[in-house]
Design an enzyme around this catalytic site. Sequence first.
Site, mmCIF file in Angstrom:
data_model
loop_
_atom_site.group_PDB
_atom_site.id
_atom_site.type_symbol
_atom_site.label_atom_id
_atom_site.label_comp_id
_atom_site.label_asym_id
_atom_site.label_seq_id
_atom_site.Cartn_x
_atom_site.Cartn_y
_atom_site.Cartn_z
ATOM 1 N N LYS A 1 0.828 -1.121 -0.157
ATOM 2 C CA LYS A 1 -0.002 0.010 0.002
ATOM 3 C C LYS A 1 0.842 1.410 -0.036
ATOM 4 C CE LYS A 1 -0.455 0.040 4.968
ATOM 5 N NZ LYS A 1 -1.014 -0.297 6.046
ATOM 6 N N ARG B 1 -11.379 0.332 15.043
ATOM 7 C CA ARG B 1 -11.251 1.088 13.803
ATOM 8 C C ARG B 1 -12.236 0.360 12.862
ATOM 9 N NH1 ARG B 1 -5.326 1.788 11.365
ATOM 10 N NH2 ARG B 1 -5.863 -0.240 10.293
ATOM 11 N N TYR C 1 17.568 30.159 2.615
ATOM 12 C CA TYR C 1 16.512 31.020 3.278
ATOM 13 C C TYR C 1 16.819 31.390 4.821
ATOM 14 C CZ TYR C 1 13.675 30.069 -0.567
ATOM 15 O OH TYR C 1 13.061 29.953 -1.825
ATOM 16 N N MET D 1 12.557 23.905 -1.296
ATOM 17 C CA MET D 1 11.662 22.947 -1.623
ATOM 18 C C MET D 1 12.300 22.051 -2.579
ATOM 19 S SD MET D 1 8.561 23.938 -4.142
ATOM 20 C CE MET D 1 7.847 25.234 -3.050
#
Length: 346
Positions: free
Chosen positions: A33, A120, A252, A298
């Site tokens: 998954k 759940r 930055y 980024m």
Amino acid sequence: MAYINLNAKAYQHNLNLLAQKSGGIEKIMAVLKDNAYGHGLIQMAPLATACGIKRAVVKNQEEALSICDFFEQTLVLIEPNPKNAKIDSKIAYSANDLDALCNFPNKTHIHLKLDSGMGRNGVRQEHLEEAFALIKKRELCLDGVFTHFYGADIIGGDFFSQKYQYEKMKEKCKNLANHHNLTMPVFHSKNSSALLRVDGVMKDDFARVGIAGYGYTDLDSSFGSFDLKPVMSLWANKISSRELEKGDIVGYCGIFRANKNMKVSTYDIGYGDGLFRYNGNGILQVENQKPLLGKMSMDSFSLEGSEDKVCVFTDVRNMAKYFDTITYEILTKLSPNLKRITKPLN
Ligand SMILES: *Cc1c(COP(=O)(O)O)cnc(C)c1O
């Protein structure tokens, strides 16, 4: 371009280790998954097959459709709209409550989920008769019955009391299957932690193995040490280099300021690629122990030196620890757009 290296031999090694507890590699369902925990679904599915795996577990139907040809059966854990299920013996769906049993089309292949204590998904003990009556009435193909443990990786009695509850429900399901003249479904309950805790060989037909296949366990060391090998390593390539003078800043907000003349290089991976964002506080090191300089951008971060490529990690546990999270989270967040390169089995 930054890339992920996949070590097929490590995956095979981990699966073989786990097979000693499952009673054979064919009794392991590979949990693929979330893009195979970030490793890459389309890369890991054929690798699982090559290792002898016959079944897979995925999150949704889309994932199942992309890999089901590799396996005897692929189990879909989440189908928000059971009416959309495909009727195909190669794809089975988790039936997560009674409502789902009312909505899967006739002949859908299902694994009935049991809520044995996690609270759940799944059917509770008191609704088992109703569940089996619905399965019979709606002519669903009950291929499997399973549960999931909430506390397999924690010390204490939770795991044992839930296991006891599951065993009780399993017996009841067997009786109900006989009562309704159904073909006996397969049973599975154990994730990685639960399987690693098995003494000897498990009793279920299958185990669902995710994280341990990829080389990690969150089990406390008091449960023993396991020779698992990380499958993934993450690499980045140099974009550019420059000479800084004492007092120059990097990145930055100028968080990093050179305290000497030094050479720095910038590498092509950042939080836009799914890496957790290092904010320049504390020390986060790549594989060769060099600390990131200043805030991560980024699409890049900077290091001292000028190597053409750097390994970000071969073992994700250091990064998980730095960010106070679990290995699963760092891995699954890695962008599907990163290139995956497989080092083949032979
Ligand atoms: C994710 C998942 C697993 C695999 O868990 P690991 O701890 O990674 O082995 C097994 N079963 C279910 C239902 C899951 O959602």
